[in-house]
Design a protein around this motif. Structure first.
Motif, PDB file in Angstrom:
ATOM      1  N   ALA A 259       0.828  -1.206   0.000  1.00 21.88           N
ATOM      2  CA  ALA A 259       0.000   0.000   0.000  1.00 21.88           C
ATOM      3  C   ALA A 259       0.864   1.258   0.000  1.00 21.88           C
ATOM      4  O   ALA A 259       0.562   2.240  -0.697  1.00 21.88           O
ATOM      5  N   ARG A 260       1.944   1.239   0.760  1.00 20.16           N
ATOM      6  CA  ARG A 260       2.832   2.413   0.812  1.00 20.16           C
ATOM      7  C   ARG A 260       3.536   2.606  -0.536  1.00 20.16           C
ATOM      8  O   ARG A 260       3.750   3.738  -0.981  1.00 20.16           O
TER       9      ARG A 260
ATOM     10  N   THR B 189      -4.424   4.766  -0.112  1.00 18.45           N
ATOM     11  CA  THR B 189      -4.401   3.341  -0.406  1.00 18.45           C
ATOM     12  C   THR B 189      -4.859   2.599   0.850  1.00 18.45           C
ATOM     13  O   THR B 189      -4.980   3.183   1.927  1.00 18.45           O
TER      14      THR B 189
ATOM     15  N   VAL C 272      -1.978   5.705   4.105  1.00 22.49           N
ATOM     16  CA  VAL C 272      -2.393   4.298   4.061  1.00 22.49           C
ATOM     17  C   VAL C 272      -3.414   4.068   5.172  1.00 22.49           C
ATOM     18  O   VAL C 272      -3.136   4.328   6.340  1.00 22.49           O
TER      19      VAL C 272
ATOM     20  N   LEU D  29       1.101   4.267  -2.913  1.00 22.73           N
ATOM     21  CA  LEU D  29       0.532   5.553  -2.497  1.00 22.73           C
ATOM     22  C   LEU D  29       1.028   6.746  -3.307  1.00 22.73           C
ATOM     23  O   LEU D  29       0.206   7.580  -3.721  1.00 22.73           O
TER      24      LEU D  29
END
Length: 495
Positions: free
Chosen positions: A65-66, A184, A157, A69
């Motif tokens: 997710a990071r 995200t 996130v 992003l």
């Protein structure tokens, strides 16, 4: 197609659906050796297993997710909207199959599940458009020589935990505003009902950019805990029980994470003598027993004027007894399916037993039927005393309780005598009275002469122990953004 013809199609499709975490745009294996059984509550039969994830799985999902992003957050709202529209198109194209999977996994009538899938698509489409018209205060020269403006930025996130009663709809209420705002997501669906989310991930794997939406399967006590504490999670969002909300808030506190909580409810229906009692009871049956009462806003607590008490109870008992209870996958006449598990059914039965010990009387129902599956009958309790467990605590089952009042002030006081503050309704033909009472009911949503009417454009939010944070509407988008005050020199200097 006959409604029941889609059920075997869904069962066949569930044999092949991937039962794995979804991380970085693909289904991923886990080091966990523990499996969790997923059950059809109408039959008690297994629908297969899912893995109980580990902290390592959470680490991998957060990392994905990071990584996603920066690109996603820099995309224009219009570009993000196109992705959400594409997901909505997939939902619409597969609405029948997704509804059938919800019906099987949750045990609800197929027609009720179909209504929820339509809400999923509507939520995605609304948030896609709403992100393109986000509002901020007007730019202006609020300090001499400096132009002030507000930027709305994604929080980062988001970790989200969603419940078992409306699996795909509650997931959409998180996914749509979170992604539309440029964040995200790492999502943990309920371990009891993960199948529709997994099926949708298979269908949209080529639509969603990798890492945008990640799913880690497992128990909330482990995965929810790991997400709440994770340094790579910027905010937590949860729809669930009061206990789960407290746990997430407590665990997020050390990291000073923002928390979005939509928790339980104990919705009163305040009924006056001039109310349309036929419409009231029709609404009670529809919104108190649909999904077997497993709805935080369900119409399960009637606070009724003494003058119409007997009539309301008589009509309500007739309505409850008219419902066809059974396996929604075996009979399309079924209006009342099972509750989610044997443990939950036993909890409901224990609350009814306690209510009787506190002086309540069973007008109908109240006994666990001798049949397979996790069924509890449509139940009506009368003589429920104010302040007792049945009057104040969430049953989350097909049990409607009836209390009485004699004047307006007493009725309002009884309606407000709960720690929850999610939803309520007032029933009267007197519009002045309705407006007067709406102002005095301490709940986030209050209806007059209806109940559980939703609009994606309007917020769903509670007061008190029902939590904080808004689902639906542009307010949800605000919850998942942060504001940055930007000041620019008006004369071109940097002084």
């Amino acid at each position: 197609m006959n409604p029941l013809e889609i059920i075997p199609v869904a069962h066949e499709r569930l044999r092949t659906v991937r039962r794995q975490h979804f991380i970085g745009g693909r289904f991923a294996s886990t080091s966990s050796t523990e499996a969790i059984s997923v059950t059809n509550p109408a039959t008690g039969q297994s629908l297969g297993t899912i893995p109980n994830g580990t902290s390592a799985d959470v680490d991998a999902a957060v990392a994905a997710a990071r990584s996603a992003l920066p690109d996603w957050s820099r995309r224009t709202p219009g570009a993000r909207a196109e992705t959400l529209f594409a997901v909505a198109d997939v939902v619409d194209a597969n609405a029948g199959l997704l509804a059938a999977v919800e019906s099987i996994n949750v045990g609800k009538p197929l027609a009720a599940a179909a209504e929820e899938i339509a809400v999923v698509s509507d939520c995605l489409r609304f948030m896609a458009g709403a992100a393109r018209s986000a509002q901020t205060p007007a730019a202006g020269q609020y300090l001499p020589g400096l132009l002030s403006c507000i930027k709305r930025e994604p929080v980062g996130v988001i970790g989200a935990v969603t419940p078992w009663n409306f699996p795909l709809m509650m997931a959409a209420w998180k996914i749509a505003p979170i992604l539309a705002a440029g964040n995200t997501l790492v999502l943990k669906p309920s371990q009891l009902t993960p199948l529709s989310v997994l099926l949708l991930l298979e269908m949209t794997a080529d639509v969603l950019p990798p890492g945008l939406l990640n799913v880690v399967l497992g128990r909330g006590s482990q995965i929810g805990d790991a997400l709440s504490k994770h340094p790579g999670i910027d905010m937590m969002a949860l729809t669930g029980s009061l206990a789960s909300g407290r746990a997430v808030a407590r665990q997020a506190a050390d990291g000073i994470k923002r928390v979005h909580l939509e928790l339980g409810g104990k919705a009163p229906l305040l009924v006056f003598p001039d109310a349309d009692l036929d419409a009231l009871v029709e609404t009670l049956v529809a919104t108190g027993y649909t999904n077997a009462g497993q709805d935080c806003g369900a119409a399960t607590r009637v606070v009724c004027h003494r003058d119409v008490h007997d009539t309301v109870v008589e009509k309500l008992v007739a309505g409850a007894e008219s419902l066809v209870m059974g396996d929604p996958g075996a009979d399309d006449r079924v209006q009342l399916g099972p509750v989610i598990s044997a443990a939950h059914r036993n909890r409901i039965a224990a609350m009814v037993e306690q209510a009787c010990s506190d002086g309540a009387k069973i007008a109908t129902g109240g006994e666990i039927p001798d049949r397979s599956g996790f069924f509890y009958p449509a139940t009506v309790l009368t003589d429920v005393a104010a302040g007792t467990q049945m009057a104040r605590d969430e049953v989350f089952g097909p049990v409607i309780s009836v209390e009485t009042f004699t004047d307006e002030s007493e009725g309002i006081a009884k309606a407000n005598d709960v720690d929850y503050g999610l939803a309520a309704s007032v029933w009267t033909a007197d519009q002045r009275r309705a407006l007067r009472i709406v102002d005095q009911l301490d709940f986030g949503t209050v209806w007059a002469n209806t109940h559980l009417a939703f609009a994606t454009e309007m917020p769903w939010a509670g007061f008190g122990q029902s939590g904080y944070g808004r689902d639906n509407s542009t307010y949800a988008l605000e919850d998942y953004t942060r504001t940055k005050h930007v000041l620019l020199p008006m004369d071109g200097t940097a002084d």
